[in-house]
Design a protein around this motif. Sequence first.
Motif, PDB file in Angstrom:
ATOM      1  N   ARG A  21       9.234  -1.772  -8.250  1.00 36.03           N
ATOM      2  CA  ARG A  21       7.812  -1.486  -8.067  1.00 36.03           C
ATOM      3  C   ARG A  21       7.028  -2.648  -8.665  1.00 36.03           C
ATOM      4  O   ARG A  21       7.271  -3.064  -9.789  1.00 36.03           O
ATOM      5  CB  ARG A  21       7.430  -0.187  -8.742  1.00 36.03           C
ATOM      6  CG  ARG A  21       6.010   0.244  -8.436  1.00 36.03           C
ATOM      7  CD  ARG A  21       5.793   1.696  -8.868  1.00 36.03           C
ATOM      8  NE  ARG A  21       4.460   2.142  -8.545  1.00 36.03           N
ATOM      9  CZ  ARG A  21       4.076   2.612  -7.361  1.00 36.03           C
ATOM     10  NH1 ARG A  21       4.943   2.701  -6.380  1.00 36.03           N
ATOM     11  NH2 ARG A  21       2.850   2.989  -7.158  1.00 36.03           N
ATOM     12  N   GLY A  22       6.112  -3.184  -7.895  1.00 42.15           N
ATOM     13  CA  GLY A  22       5.313  -4.303  -8.359  1.00 42.15           C
ATOM     14  C   GLY A  22       4.961  -5.201  -7.189  1.00 42.15           C
ATOM     15  O   GLY A  22       5.211  -4.871  -6.043  1.00 42.15           O
ATOM     16  N   ARG A  23       4.398  -6.333  -7.527  1.00 41.40           N
ATOM     17  CA  ARG A  23       3.963  -7.267  -6.493  1.00 41.40           C
ATOM     18  C   ARG A  23       4.538  -8.643  -6.791  1.00 41.40           C
ATOM     19  O   ARG A  23       4.573  -9.069  -7.939  1.00 41.40           O
ATOM     20  CB  ARG A  23       2.442  -7.325  -6.461  1.00 41.40           C
ATOM     21  CG  ARG A  23       1.889  -8.281  -5.426  1.00 41.40           C
ATOM     22  CD  ARG A  23       0.398  -8.161  -5.250  1.00 41.40           C
ATOM     23  NE  ARG A  23      -0.016  -6.899  -4.665  1.00 41.40           N
ATOM     24  CZ  ARG A  23       0.055  -6.599  -3.370  1.00 41.40           C
ATOM     25  NH1 ARG A  23       0.576  -7.455  -2.522  1.00 41.40           N
ATOM     26  NH2 ARG A  23      -0.380  -5.443  -2.924  1.00 41.40           N
ATOM     27  N   ILE A  24       4.952  -9.313  -5.758  1.00 40.27           N
ATOM     28  CA  ILE A  24       5.367 -10.708  -5.861  1.00 40.27           C
ATOM     29  C   ILE A  24       4.128 -11.524  -5.531  1.00 40.27           C
ATOM     30  O   ILE A  24       3.585 -11.410  -4.430  1.00 40.27           O
ATOM     31  CB  ILE A  24       6.524 -11.036  -4.889  1.00 40.27           C
ATOM     32  CG1 ILE A  24       7.727 -10.134  -5.178  1.00 40.27           C
ATOM     33  CG2 ILE A  24       6.899 -12.507  -4.993  1.00 40.27           C
ATOM     34  CD1 ILE A  24       8.807 -10.194  -4.125  1.00 40.27           C
ATOM     35  N   GLU A  25       3.678 -12.305  -6.466  1.00 34.18           N
ATOM     36  CA  GLU A  25       2.396 -12.988  -6.312  1.00 34.18           C
ATOM     37  C   GLU A  25       2.434 -14.212  -5.407  1.00 34.18           C
ATOM     38  O   GLU A  25       1.485 -14.481  -4.694  1.00 34.18           O
ATOM     39  CB  GLU A  25       1.834 -13.375  -7.685  1.00 34.18           C
ATOM     40  CG  GLU A  25       1.510 -12.173  -8.557  1.00 34.18           C
ATOM     41  CD  GLU A  25       0.470 -11.235  -7.968  1.00 34.18           C
ATOM     42  OE1 GLU A  25      -0.409 -11.691  -7.201  1.00 34.18           O
ATOM     43  OE2 GLU A  25       0.547 -10.024  -8.265  1.00 34.18           O
ATOM     44  N   GLU A  26       3.516 -14.977  -5.448  1.00 41.08           N
ATOM     45  CA  GLU A  26       3.516 -16.231  -4.690  1.00 41.08           C
ATOM     46  C   GLU A  26       4.758 -16.356  -3.809  1.00 41.08           C
ATOM     47  O   GLU A  26       5.849 -15.939  -4.198  1.00 41.08           O
ATOM     48  CB  GLU A  26       3.460 -17.415  -5.645  1.00 41.08           C
ATOM     49  CG  GLU A  26       2.137 -17.516  -6.387  1.00 41.08           C
ATOM     50  CD  GLU A  26       2.044 -18.756  -7.237  1.00 41.08           C
ATOM     51  OE1 GLU A  26       2.645 -19.785  -6.870  1.00 41.08           O
ATOM     52  OE2 GLU A  26       1.366 -18.680  -8.277  1.00 41.08           O
ATOM     53  N   GLY A  27       4.554 -16.949  -2.643  1.00 41.29           N
ATOM     54  CA  GLY A  27       5.668 -17.276  -1.766  1.00 41.29           C
ATOM     55  C   GLY A  27       6.321 -16.096  -1.077  1.00 41.29           C
ATOM     56  O   GLY A  27       7.461 -16.190  -0.642  1.00 41.29           O
ATOM     57  N   ALA A  28       5.597 -14.995  -0.959  1.00 39.01           N
ATOM     58  CA  ALA A  28       6.203 -13.801  -0.371  1.00 39.01           C
ATOM     59  C   ALA A  28       5.584 -13.462   0.979  1.00 39.01           C
ATOM     60  O   ALA A  28       4.401 -13.708   1.212  1.00 39.01           O
ATOM     61  CB  ALA A  28       6.051 -12.609  -1.308  1.00 39.01           C
ATOM     62  N   VAL A  29       6.400 -12.882   1.834  1.00 40.07           N
ATOM     63  CA  VAL A  29       5.920 -12.257   3.056  1.00 40.07           C
ATOM     64  C   VAL A  29       5.428 -10.885   2.614  1.00 40.07           C
ATOM     65  O   VAL A  29       6.115 -10.187   1.870  1.00 40.07           O
ATOM     66  CB  VAL A  29       7.077 -12.088   4.072  1.00 40.07           C
ATOM     67  CG1 VAL A  29       6.626 -11.292   5.276  1.00 40.07           C
ATOM     68  CG2 VAL A  29       7.630 -13.431   4.471  1.00 40.07           C
ATOM     69  N   SER A  30       4.244 -10.512   3.039  1.00 42.11           N
ATOM     70  CA  SER A  30       3.679  -9.236   2.621  1.00 42.11           C
ATOM     71  C   SER A  30       3.289  -8.421   3.849  1.00 42.11           C
ATOM     72  O   SER A  30       2.688  -8.947   4.779  1.00 42.11           O
ATOM     73  CB  SER A  30       2.454  -9.479   1.737  1.00 42.11           C
ATOM     74  OG  SER A  30       1.963  -8.269   1.230  1.00 42.11           O
ATOM     75  N   VAL A  31       3.650  -7.136   3.831  1.00 30.82           N
ATOM     76  CA  VAL A  31       3.327  -6.239   4.938  1.00 30.82           C
ATOM     77  C   VAL A  31       2.759  -4.951   4.349  1.00 30.82           C
ATOM     78  O   VAL A  31       3.359  -4.355   3.448  1.00 30.82           O
ATOM     79  CB  VAL A  31       4.575  -5.906   5.792  1.00 30.82           C
ATOM     80  CG1 VAL A  31       4.234  -4.904   6.880  1.00 30.82           C
ATOM     81  CG2 VAL A  31       5.169  -7.173   6.393  1.00 30.82           C
ATOM     82  N   ASP A  32       1.618  -4.544   4.851  1.00 31.13           N
ATOM     83  CA  ASP A  32       0.977  -3.297   4.434  1.00 31.13           C
ATOM     84  C   ASP A  32       0.977  -2.339   5.613  1.00 31.13           C
ATOM     85  O   ASP A  32       0.541  -2.697   6.710  1.00 31.13           O
ATOM     86  CB  ASP A  32      -0.470  -3.551   4.006  1.00 31.13           C
ATOM     87  CG  ASP A  32      -0.587  -4.512   2.833  1.00 31.13           C
ATOM     88  OD1 ASP A  32       0.291  -4.470   1.955  1.00 31.13           O
ATOM     89  OD2 ASP A  32      -1.553  -5.286   2.801  1.00 31.13           O
ATOM     90  N   LEU A  33       1.462  -1.128   5.377  1.00 38.96           N
ATOM     91  CA  LEU A  33       1.452  -0.082   6.404  1.00 38.96           C
ATOM     92  C   LEU A  33       0.980   1.221   5.776  1.00 38.96           C
ATOM     93  O   LEU A  33       1.078   1.406   4.561  1.00 38.96           O
ATOM     94  CB  LEU A  33       2.846   0.125   6.994  1.00 38.96           C
ATOM     95  CG  LEU A  33       3.433  -0.987   7.856  1.00 38.96           C
ATOM     96  CD1 LEU A  33       4.823  -0.584   8.357  1.00 38.96           C
ATOM     97  CD2 LEU A  33       2.540  -1.315   9.042  1.00 38.96           C
TER      98      LEU A  33
END
Length: 145
Positions: A21-33
């Motif tokens: 649980r958390g967020r990767i701040e840099e260099g990540a592919v991000s998908v919100d659904l």
Amino acid sequence: MSLDDLYRKVIMDHSQKPRNRGRIEEGAVSVDLNNPTCGDRISIQMVVDEGKIREAKFLGEGCSISMASASMMTEAVKGLTLDEALHLVDLFSRMMQGGEVDPEAFPLEDIEALQGVAKFPARIKCATLAWKALEKGAKESAEKG
């Protein structure tokens, strides 16, 4: 303890103590659904390097099934190639539709605990939300090369 009780215990464990649980701040592919039917929302971040998922995290709100599934999914996909991850998405989808899937095919045994969700059609979208986000992110990453 019955198998159903064991599965409920595994789902509650992942829901109450989610892994990754958390967020990767840099260099990540991000998908919100989101799943407007029940209010589940998920944000998946993945770091893909040389075609492999090196890191996966999630943030979200929703029912215990949705959050547990995201926790299990992020655990299962670390270190997999994008093709392997997409194969897991397919297997998981088939399992949620009541299809026969060998639980040994999943790199994380806990995923088997979600098999019972297939008996409750209204909850299938809860269990598959994170996996749909993974699928979208993996396909976007593959297209970028």
